[in-house]
Structure formats: C-alpha cells, structure tokens
Design an enzyme around this catalytic site. Structure first.
Site, PDB file in Angstrom:
ATOM      1  N   SER A 242      36.847  48.959  41.420  1.00 47.38           N
ATOM      2  CA  SER A 242      37.387  49.499  42.658  1.00 47.38           C
ATOM      3  C   SER A 242      38.281  48.460  43.325  1.00 47.38           C
ATOM      4  O   SER A 242      37.802  47.414  43.763  1.00 47.38           O
ATOM      5  CB  SER A 242      36.213  49.865  43.580  1.00 47.38           C
TER       6      SER A 242
ATOM      7  N   ILE B 240      37.140  47.578  46.812  1.00 50.73           N
ATOM      8  CA  ILE B 240      36.062  46.588  46.972  1.00 50.73           C
ATOM      9  C   ILE B 240      36.585  45.192  46.644  1.00 50.73           C
ATOM     10  O   ILE B 240      36.293  44.220  47.329  1.00 50.73           O
ATOM     11  CB  ILE B 240      34.847  46.948  46.086  1.00 50.73           C
TER      12      ILE B 240
ATOM     13  N   VAL C  48      35.272  38.686  43.984  1.00 51.17           N
ATOM     14  CA  VAL C  48      34.812  37.577  44.825  1.00 51.17           C
ATOM     15  C   VAL C  48      35.953  36.577  45.103  1.00 51.17           C
ATOM     16  O   VAL C  48      35.977  35.902  46.126  1.00 51.17           O
ATOM     17  CB  VAL C  48      33.565  36.920  44.183  1.00 51.17           C
TER      18      VAL C  48
ATOM     19  N   ALA D 131      36.970  26.423  38.261  1.00 50.00           N
ATOM     20  CA  ALA D 131      36.674  25.277  37.404  1.00 50.00           C
ATOM     21  C   ALA D 131      35.786  25.760  36.261  1.00 50.00           C
ATOM     22  O   ALA D 131      34.858  26.540  36.480  1.00 50.00           O
ATOM     23  CB  ALA D 131      35.953  24.202  38.208  1.00 50.00           C
TER      24      ALA D 131
ATOM     25  N   LYS E 166      40.699  19.910  32.615  1.00 50.50           N
ATOM     26  CA  LYS E 166      39.558  19.325  33.327  1.00 50.50           C
ATOM     27  C   LYS E 166      38.738  18.521  32.313  1.00 50.50           C
ATOM     28  O   LYS E 166      38.204  19.083  31.359  1.00 50.50           O
ATOM     29  CB  LYS E 166      38.697  20.449  33.931  1.00 50.50           C
TER      30      LYS E 166
ATOM     31  N   PRO F 272      31.616  12.920  33.023  1.00 43.22           N
ATOM     32  CA  PRO F 272      32.652  13.257  32.041  1.00 43.22           C
ATOM     33  C   PRO F 272      32.171  14.302  31.037  1.00 43.22           C
ATOM     34  O   PRO F 272      30.967  14.454  30.829  1.00 43.22           O
ATOM     35  CB  PRO F 272      32.853  11.917  31.326  1.00 43.22           C
TER      36      PRO F 272
ATOM     37  N   THR G 207      29.093  26.337  36.521  1.00 41.31           N
ATOM     38  CA  THR G 207      28.359  26.910  35.386  1.00 41.31           C
ATOM     39  C   THR G 207      28.443  28.438  35.274  1.00 41.31           C
ATOM     40  O   THR G 207      27.982  29.002  34.284  1.00 41.31           O
ATOM     41  CB  THR G 207      26.869  26.521  35.480  1.00 41.31           C
TER      42      THR G 207
ATOM     43  N   TYR H  98      16.742  19.429  26.985  1.00 36.10           N
ATOM     44  CA  TYR H  98      15.994  20.692  27.043  1.00 36.10           C
ATOM     45  C   TYR H  98      16.422  21.601  25.902  1.00 36.10           C
ATOM     46  O   TYR H  98      17.608  21.677  25.580  1.00 36.10           O
ATOM     47  CB  TYR H  98      16.348  21.456  28.316  1.00 36.10           C
TER      48      TYR H  98
HETATM   49  C1  LIG Z   1      31.989  29.906  46.396  1.00 33.69           C
HETATM   50  C2  LIG Z   1      32.000  30.164  44.931  1.00 33.69           C
HETATM   51  C3  LIG Z   1      32.676  29.291  44.080  1.00 33.69           C
HETATM   52  C4  LIG Z   1      32.650  29.496  42.701  1.00 33.69           C
HETATM   53  N1  LIG Z   1      33.257  28.599  41.857  1.00 33.69           N
HETATM   54  C5  LIG Z   1      33.113  28.731  40.524  1.00 33.69           C
HETATM   55  C6  LIG Z   1      33.683  27.811  39.620  1.00 33.69           C
HETATM   56  O1  LIG Z   1      34.365  26.875  40.008  1.00 33.69           O
HETATM   57  N2  LIG Z   1      33.462  27.985  38.305  1.00 33.69           N
HETATM   58  C7  LIG Z   1      32.732  29.021  37.823  1.00 33.69           C
HETATM   59  O2  LIG Z   1      32.502  29.111  36.616  1.00 33.69           O
HETATM   60  N3  LIG Z   1      32.255  29.962  38.662  1.00 33.69           N
HETATM   61  C8  LIG Z   1      32.417  29.844  39.981  1.00 33.69           C
HETATM   62  N4  LIG Z   1      31.903  30.790  40.815  1.00 33.69           N
HETATM   63  C9  LIG Z   1      31.341  32.000  40.259  1.00 33.69           C
HETATM   64  C10 LIG Z   1      32.474  32.937  39.835  1.00 33.69           C
HETATM   65  O3  LIG Z   1      33.309  33.206  40.940  1.00 33.69           O
HETATM   66  C11 LIG Z   1      31.892  34.242  39.313  1.00 33.69           C
HETATM   67  O4  LIG Z   1      30.929  33.971  38.342  1.00 33.69           O
HETATM   68  C12 LIG Z   1      32.957  35.070  38.676  1.00 33.69           C
HETATM   69  O5  LIG Z   1      34.018  35.272  39.545  1.00 33.69           O
HETATM   70  C13 LIG Z   1      32.409  36.401  38.241  1.00 33.69           C
HETATM   71  O6  LIG Z   1      32.225  37.270  39.319  1.00 33.69           O
HETATM   72  P1  LIG Z   1      31.827  38.753  38.964  1.00 33.69           P
HETATM   73  O7  LIG Z   1      32.847  39.327  38.052  1.00 33.69           O
HETATM   74  O8  LIG Z   1      30.413  38.768  38.520  1.00 33.69           O
HETATM   75  O9  LIG Z   1      31.853  39.483  40.383  1.00 33.69           O
HETATM   76  P2  LIG Z   1      33.086  39.929  41.313  1.00 33.69           P
HETATM   77  O10 LIG Z   1      34.255  39.055  41.187  1.00 33.69           O
HETATM   78  O11 LIG Z   1      32.503  40.128  42.671  1.00 33.69           O
HETATM   79  O12 LIG Z   1      33.510  41.351  40.746  1.00 33.69           O
HETATM   80  C14 LIG Z   1      32.769  42.513  41.022  1.00 33.69           C
HETATM   81  C15 LIG Z   1      33.520  43.729  40.528  1.00 33.69           C
HETATM   82  O13 LIG Z   1      32.691  44.863  40.680  1.00 33.69           O
HETATM   83  C16 LIG Z   1      33.429  45.914  41.306  1.00 33.69           C
HETATM   84  N5  LIG Z   1      32.485  46.773  42.036  1.00 33.69           N
HETATM   85  C17 LIG Z   1      31.424  46.384  42.779  1.00 33.69           C
HETATM   86  N6  LIG Z   1      30.797  47.485  43.293  1.00 33.69           N
HETATM   87  C18 LIG Z   1      31.460  48.547  42.833  1.00 33.69           C
HETATM   88  C19 LIG Z   1      31.314  49.963  43.018  1.00 33.69           C
HETATM   89  N7  LIG Z   1      30.344  50.494  43.772  1.00 33.69           N
HETATM   90  N8  LIG Z   1      32.201  50.773  42.398  1.00 33.69           N
HETATM   91  C20 LIG Z   1      33.198  50.273  41.624  1.00 33.69           C
HETATM   92  N9  LIG Z   1      33.385  48.956  41.426  1.00 33.69           N
HETATM   93  C21 LIG Z   1      32.534  48.115  42.027  1.00 33.69           C
HETATM   94  C22 LIG Z   1      34.406  45.163  42.206  1.00 33.69           C
HETATM   95  O14 LIG Z   1      35.507  45.972  42.544  1.00 33.69           O
HETATM   96  C23 LIG Z   1      34.803  44.006  41.289  1.00 33.69           C
HETATM   97  O15 LIG Z   1      35.806  44.451  40.392  1.00 33.69           O
HETATM   98  C24 LIG Z   1      31.957  30.617  42.185  1.00 33.69           C
HETATM   99  C25 LIG Z   1      31.337  31.521  43.056  1.00 33.69           C
HETATM  100  C26 LIG Z   1      31.336  31.306  44.416  1.00 33.69           C
HETATM  101  C27 LIG Z   1      30.659  32.280  45.322  1.00 33.69           C
END
Ligand SMILES: Cc1cc2nc3c(=O)[nH]c(=O)nc-3n(C[C@H](O)[C@H](O)[C@H](O)COP(=O)(O)OP(=O)(O)OC[C@H]3O[C@@H](n4cnc5c(N)ncnc54)[C@H](O)[C@@H]3O)c2cc1C
Length: 525
Positions: free
Chosen positions: A44, A47, A50, A55, A83, A101, A349, A436
């Site tokens: 969507s 929506i 994130v 990184a 990196k 590193p 991670t 581990y």
């Molecule tokens: C502050 C922060 C910093 C981060 N930094 C790093 C980093 O440096 N390195 C790293 O590896 N990871 C990092 N992460 C984690 C990384 O951002 C996420 O693991 C990655 O973006 C995957 O997110 P996701 O796809 O699970 O969720 P999201 O990006 O939230 O995607 C969710 C998807 O689901 C859809 N969706 C949700 N509900 C519905 C619904 N009801 N109907 C239709 N669609 C829906 C949304 O539209 C979207 O497309 C960080 C996270 C945070 C919070």
C-alpha cells in the site's frame, strides 16, 4: 504419526513492499521453480515503508550473488558506498573510539587465539595497539579501501566488506527484478483477512478496493504492525526492552561533510546513540534513544546539532519495541522483516536477518501442507539467530564505564541475560571467546567490542609460554609494518566509489577491481 498432505501449496502471497517484501519476492521468484509456484506481492503506497535501513553486513553480497545480481549495477542503482566496519565513539567512556572491522586481528598461533599473545606482549610493552594488527581497521582509519583477494596466505584475504545503500532504491531495484521474473504486484490496503474454517490458517486478503487475494502460503512483510502474524494469528511478542531500552529513533538526511568514509559511525549520546551512514551523494543520520531518558524534542535537537552537514529531509520519527515474535512461522504464514521482531539498528543486523529468514524459508518451503516439522525447525533457527544477536548488542550498552547520565548508569548496571553473563565471565577470566552456534558475530567481532570498550582478560591462555610468546612477538613485529605497507598501496575509498559510479559504459566492474572469489565474512573461514 505421518499426516497425509491435504492441500498443495502453489500460490504464495507476500504482504508488504518494503526491503523485506521485495527481497523475499526477488528470492522466491529467482530460486523457486516457476512451474510450481506463483508469487503475488500486495503493498500500500498510502501506508508506505519504514524508510530507514541503510547500513548492511557482508552477507548481502551472498544474497545478491545467489540472485545473479551484478555488483556494479547494484552499487550504481542504490547510490552505494563501501562499508568495511563501524566506528563506535564514546561507548566505553567519553572520548574513546574504536572500529569494529569486518575482518581479522592477526592469526592464531599453535591453536591459541592471537589476542592471547597480544595481551601478554602488551604487559611487556604498553605502547602496543590492537588496531595495528587488523588490516581493515588501519585501512578504515586512513579512508582507504581495496577489494579483498582470495589467496588464503595474503593479508588482503583477511577482511570482507559490505555496503551503505539507499534502501528505498534497493527495494525499487528488486521490484523491477522480481516483476521481470513474473511476480505480480497488487496495490491496495488489506482491510480484512479471511481464515480457513478447517484449521484457522489464512485463506485470503481483502483489499480496500474490494479485491480478494487468495493464497496457499503467506509471507507477512507488513513491518512493525505484523498485520498477519500478530493481528490475525496472534503469535505473541517477547519484549526485550528491559535489556535493549532504546524505543525511538529520529532519522534525517543531510549533506556530506567531505569525502564518504568506508565505515558507519555510531556515536553514543546522552540517552542512546547517533548513526552516520555515508552514501555516495548524501549522509544518512539518526538518533536512536530511550524515551524514558530523553524527550522527543531534546533528541531531535541533539540530532540536528550534531549533523555533519545541512539537513536535506524532514525528520522521520519512529517508535519500536525491541524483541522478537514468539513464533515467526505460524500456520501457513511466516513473518519476515520487522514483522518478525526488531533488535534496534546497532550493528545493522536487520537486513541480514531478512536474508537469513528468506534462505531458510526457501530451504524448508513445503509443497504440501504437512508443515509441522518445517515450522518447528524454522522457528528454532530464527529464534536462535535473534537471541545471539541480542546478546552481542547488549554487550555494547553494558560494557561501559559511563555513569554520566541516567541512561548510561542504567546500562552499566543492567541485569544481563544469563547467556551473555556466562560468555563475558569466560572472557574476563581466561580470554576465551566461544563462538555461538548460529552466532552471526564471531571471535573478531566480540574481541573488537570487548577490547574497544575496555573489557580485558585477567589471565592468559595457559598454553602461552616464553617460547611461543617469543615466536608470536616476532610475528607481530612483521605483521604491523606489512599491514601498513598494504594500506599504503590501497586507493582511497573516495576513489573506489567514484570509479564504481562512473557511467555503465566506462565503469570498471567490481570484478575488474579485483573482487574476491571467496566471500569469507569476518576474515578467514
Ligand atoms: C531507526 C531504524 C534504523 C534502521 N537501520 C537499519 C540499518 O542500518 N540496517 C539494517 O539492516 N536495518 C535497519 N533497520 C531495519 C530496516 O529498516 C528494516 O529491516 C527494513 O526496512 C525492512 O522493513 P520491512 O520491509 O519489514 O517493513 P516496512 O518497510 O515497514 O514495510 C512494510 C510494508 O508493508 C506494507 N503494509 C503494511 N500494512 C499493510 C496493509 N494493511 N495493507 C497493505 N500493505 C501493508 C507497507 O505498505 C510496506 O510496503 C532500521 C530500522 C529502524 C527502525
């Protein structure tokens, strides 16, 4: 007893089009037999995603390689830089800094880890620095980078590398990749979910435009909300915020302050830490903090006051609870990405965990619905991965001498998990770092953080004696100048990035730049 399969699995439905959703779609469409499965992805735009996660760890190279993605094309498509580690500042104490590193420190001698000799030698010569025995640390400090080589006897094979990427562009790239392989993308918000009466598993998703998406197997990549795994299947959540207390983040993009560095910065602040992730064209910044110890407004001000350049985006505010889903595979649904849990961004991670989850799913994906053993194995595997990473992250907060703010005082006196307490005790007493099983982070990573944050063994390994120590000191006397010679010959990271981003026509691909044939992760395997 064996249960006869009842229902063939053909239609896989992925909910979510963030990094997790599109990595899953790309891998399933590439690695599964297209005659047996169809893959549909629902997302969507309203929506959104994130919008952070830039990184990565060296494992992402394996993932791209399994999918047949050209490294140069990936680097250009995602505005990537290299990196080679992470620099931690002010963690052990204010004013301290060390680099974790992606590579080794020295070599074991007579089956005894290098650090045992180092600490013994340091007792005799306090000027010795552990950094001098790690090629990637010395290269990072001088802003240098060269692609590692595969010859096991060369110093240039003792390290690995990852990328800083624009994760939004990576998802876009993978979308194009997946659609070419037949993945169908459906735009729409899931409003309700129909369950099968026979076993309470998921039957279909109903979208806000009335469309029904039927499926046999569902991958929940819907982010923190866990639209399927939690809201429909009630998997439950194990809350780890008593160990990992940061629960909010603010992210802002900014201009560079100069040349992109080949490492991420993690700078400890009053109630958490700040990241700086150098992409080719901009810097990604964020403050990860605990709302118990600082207000949102003060956190934002701290971040803005400490940006390396002018801000170029509006602040993106995020809330989370560190922890893991009690089961990330329930019935006919597996949660991948933030829907399966979140450990906070320290040590980057999450994308690794997405990739690990996808590869396990591909290995175990059933064609028929006799799921039980597969589900149990998957949940065991994923849960173990999360637990081990959790301990490593807690170490960063707990191994501190800081008492200067209530947040750091809390971390210093933290009641840590038993598994970490035992691991730390072993190290503090006799310098043993037991890797581990299922542990992502191996000996050099633990050593980097222990040493960098002032945790040292009180006794050495009993196998170190005068003769072996003398031998080790000779080796150290050669290693240090050899590393320096290697670093002197390396090009600057800025130069490598500029070459990698030249137009496709002229671009020297990573392989022309001496890309390694082996992909050892944290040094020699
Ligand atoms: C502050 C922060 C910093 C981060 N930094 C790093 C980093 O440096 N390195 C790293 O590896 N990871 C990092 N992460 C984690 C990384 O951002 C996420 O693991 C990655 O973006 C995957 O997110 P996701 O796809 O699970 O969720 P999201 O990006 O939230 O995607 C969710 C998807 O689901 C859809 N969706 C949700 N509900 C519905 C619904 N009801 N109907 C239709 N669609 C829906 C949304 O539209 C979207 O497309 C960080 C996270 C945070 C919070």
């Amino acid at each position: 007893m064996f249960k006869a399969p009842t229902h063939q699995i053909k239609r896989i439905v992925i909910l979510g089009g963030g990094t997790a959703g599109w990595m899953t779609a790309a891998a399933l469409s590439k690695l599964l037999n297209p005659n047996l499965f169809t893959v549909t992805l629902v997302e969507s735009d309203a929506i959104g995603t994130v919008g952070v996660g830039e990184a990565t760890l060296p494992h992402l190279r394996f993932f791209n390689q399994r999918l047949g993605i050209d490294e140069g094309e990936f680097i250009r498509a995602t505005n990537a830089t290299i990196k080679a580690g992470i620099e931690f500042s002010n963690w052990g104490n204010i004013g301290d800094a060390y680099i974790h590193p992606f590579g080794d420190y020295g070599e074991p001698l007579n089956n005894v880890g290098f650090h045992h000799y180092f600490y013994q030698a340091q007792k005799r010569n306090t000027a010795l620095s552990l950094d001098d025995y790690s090629l990637p640390v010395m290269a990072c400090k001088q802003g240098k980078f060269a692609f590692p080589t595969s010859e096991p006897n060369l110093l240039t094979s003792t390290y690995s590398y990852a990328y800083h990427i624009d994760a939004g562009l990576y998802a876009k790239y993978l979308r194009g990749f997946s659609e070419k392989l037949g993945v169908v993308r459906v735009e729409g918000k899931v409003e309700s979910v129909a369950m099968r009466k026979s076993d309470d598993s998921i039957a279909s998703l109903k979208l806000d435009n009335g469309d029904i998406i039927n499926g046999d197997f569902f991958v929940d990549c819907s982010g923190f909300r866990g639209r399927l795994i939690e809201q429909c299947l009630h998997a439950g959540y194990e809350d780890w915020s008593h160990w990992l207390p940061c629960d909010r983040a603010i992210a802002v993009q900014s201009e560079h302050n100069g040349k992109p560095l080949p490492y991420t910065k993690a700078i400890a602040q009053e109630a958490g830490w700040q990241w700086q992730i150098p992409l080719k064209h901009r810097m990604g910044n964020g403050y990860v903090y605990s709302s118990q110890y600082i207000s949102d407004d003060t956190a934002l001000q701290t971040l803005l006051d400490n940006l390396p350049g002018k801000p170029t985006s509006e602040p993106n505010r995020l809330r989370f609870t560190t922890g893991k889903r009690k089961s990330s595979w329930v019935k006919n649904c597996v949660a991948i990405g933030l829907s399966s849990g979140f450990l906070e961004p320290l040590e980057s991670t999450s994308i690794y965990l997405i990739q690990a989850a996808i590869m396990k799913l591909v290995e175990l994906l059933p064609q028929r619905e006799n799921l039980d053993a597969k589900r149990s194995e998957y949940n065991r595997y994923f849960s173990n991965e999360m637990d081990k990473i959790r301990d490593f992250l807690i170490l960063h907060y707990h191994a501190t001498k800081r008492e200067d703010t209530p947040f750091w005082s809390f971390c210093n006196h933290l009641n840590i998990p038993q598994s970490l307490a035992e691991k730390m005790q072993l190290y503090k007493e006799i310098g043993v770092i037991e890797d581990y099983k299922y542990g992502l982070f191996l000996t050099p990573s633990w050593l980097a953080v222990y040493h960098g944050q002032g945790v040292t063994p009180s006794q050495g390994d009993v196998r170190v004696n005068q003769a072996t120590l003398a031998h080790a000191e000779k080796y150290m006397n050669l290693l240090k100048p050899n590393i320096q010679r290697c670093v002197n010959k390396m090009p600057t990271h800025e130069h490598i990035v500029a070459m990698l981003h030249e137009t496709e026509h002229n671009n020297p691909t990573a392989s022309q730049l001496n890309r390694p044939a082996n992909f050892s992760l944290y040094g020699r395997s």
